[in-house]
Design an enzyme around this catalytic site. Structure first.
Site, mmCIF file in Angstrom:
data_model
loop_
_atom_site.group_PDB
_atom_site.id
_atom_site.type_symbol
_atom_site.label_atom_id
_atom_site.label_comp_id
_atom_site.label_asym_id
_atom_site.label_seq_id
_atom_site.Cartn_x
_atom_site.Cartn_y
_atom_site.Cartn_z
ATOM 1 N N GLY A 91 0.854 -1.180 0.000
ATOM 2 C CA GLY A 91 0.000 0.000 0.000
ATOM 3 C C GLY A 91 0.886 1.224 0.000
ATOM 4 N N SER A 124 5.736 -5.288 -1.054
ATOM 5 C CA SER A 124 5.712 -3.885 -1.430
ATOM 6 C C SER A 124 6.041 -3.008 -0.215
ATOM 7 C CB SER A 124 4.362 -3.540 -2.054
ATOM 8 O OG SER A 124 4.383 -2.270 -2.652
ATOM 9 N N ALA A 125 5.110 -2.187 0.263
ATOM 10 C CA ALA A 125 5.382 -1.345 1.427
ATOM 11 C C ALA A 125 5.840 -2.181 2.623
ATOM 12 C CB ALA A 125 4.134 -0.549 1.799
ATOM 13 N N HIS A 161 9.093 -3.261 -6.579
ATOM 14 C CA HIS A 161 8.517 -3.045 -7.917
ATOM 15 C C HIS A 161 9.579 -2.506 -8.888
ATOM 16 C CE1 HIS A 161 4.372 -3.371 -6.277
ATOM 17 N NE2 HIS A 161 4.820 -2.625 -5.285
ATOM 18 N N GLU A 196 9.181 -7.216 -9.930
ATOM 19 C CA GLU A 196 7.922 -7.901 -9.689
ATOM 20 C C GLU A 196 8.108 -9.426 -9.722
ATOM 21 O OE1 GLU A 196 6.001 -5.692 -8.657
ATOM 22 O OE2 GLU A 196 4.781 -4.759 -10.221
#
Length: 243
Positions: A91, A124-125, A161, A196
């Site tokens: 997020g 991700s985050a 990413h 990714e």
């Protein structure tokens, strides 16, 4: 420590979050006899914390585990202390990191993971905050009084990413140029660009780089040619970087 640091939540063809890394997650959870999973969904902005927790529960439905969102806990610190595993959603990194600091959760998470051996799964985050700071996130800083120090489970900075590409007609900086800017200002540090569908797996004092799509990882350091690291590589040496 047991860490699985995923670049992202899904790749093409996946229907479930973390699906591409589920074999690795299953191995860790079975080996550590995980029963109580706490999901930290604070990074989520454009959907609900309940929905994100439900997504994780669906991904882990093949395991005999209980999945609870930390946002529902009356005492979040106690919930972290009681957890057998911690899963941190992607997020907005700035919102996630600030919320953890505001709730006094940085220390309890560090203790659980680094001292007690509680598995930590992030994407991700949730992966970016495992670095010393979140200064190499791709996210906009959408909160005031932003905080950059984070969990510091690994000594290097992470760019999730990561993409080694230019976009036709785009006149702004590329990802590589942004990373170069960071290194010029912070010459003693290094950055791992994780593409990714890939992840870093830390088990004890060992670390490997894994990818479901064979994409390589990029290691950036100032005044050095970037190192291209292939999937399946042992990258334990990076855990002892002085950065």
């Amino acid at each position: 420590m047991d860490l699985l640091l995923l670049s992202n939540g899904k790749v093409a063809g996946n229907t479930k979050v973390m699906e591409f890394a589920l074999p690795a997650i299953t191995e860790v959870f079975n080996r550590k006899k995980v029963k109580n999973v706490v999901v930290i969904p604070y990074a989520v902005i454009r959907s609900s914390h309940d929905d994100r927790t439900a997504m994780v529960a669906d991904s882990l439905s093949h395991l005999d585990v209980s999945v609870t969102g930390l946002h529902t806990a009356d005492d979040p610190v106690k919930a972290i202390r009681d957890a057998d595993a911690i899963v941190v959603s992607g997020g907005n990194t700035w919102v996630l990191n600030k919320t953890l600091h505001d709730l006094g959760l940085i220390g309890p998470i560090q203790h659980a993971v680094a001292k007690l051996g509680v598995p930590y799964i992030g994407w991700s985050a949730g992966t970016v905050i495992s670095a010393p700071t979140i200064r190499t996130t791709n996210d906009m800083c959408i909160v005031s009084a932003a905080i950059t120090p984070s969990l510091s489970f690994v000594p290097f900075q992470i760019n999730a990413h990561y993409i080694d590409a230019t976009i036709e007609g785009h006149m702004g900086e590329t990802r590589d140029e942004r990373i170069e800017e960071f290194l010029i200002v912070n010459p003693h540090q290094s950055v791992l660009g994780i593409p990714e569908g890939s992840w870093l797996a830390v088990s004890g004092d060992k670390m490997t780089y894994q990818a479901a799509n064979d994409k390589p990882m990029h290691w950036f350091k100032l005044n050095q040619e970037r190192k291209i690291i292939e999937a399946g590589s042992d990258v334990t040496e990076l855990l002892s970087l002085d950065c």
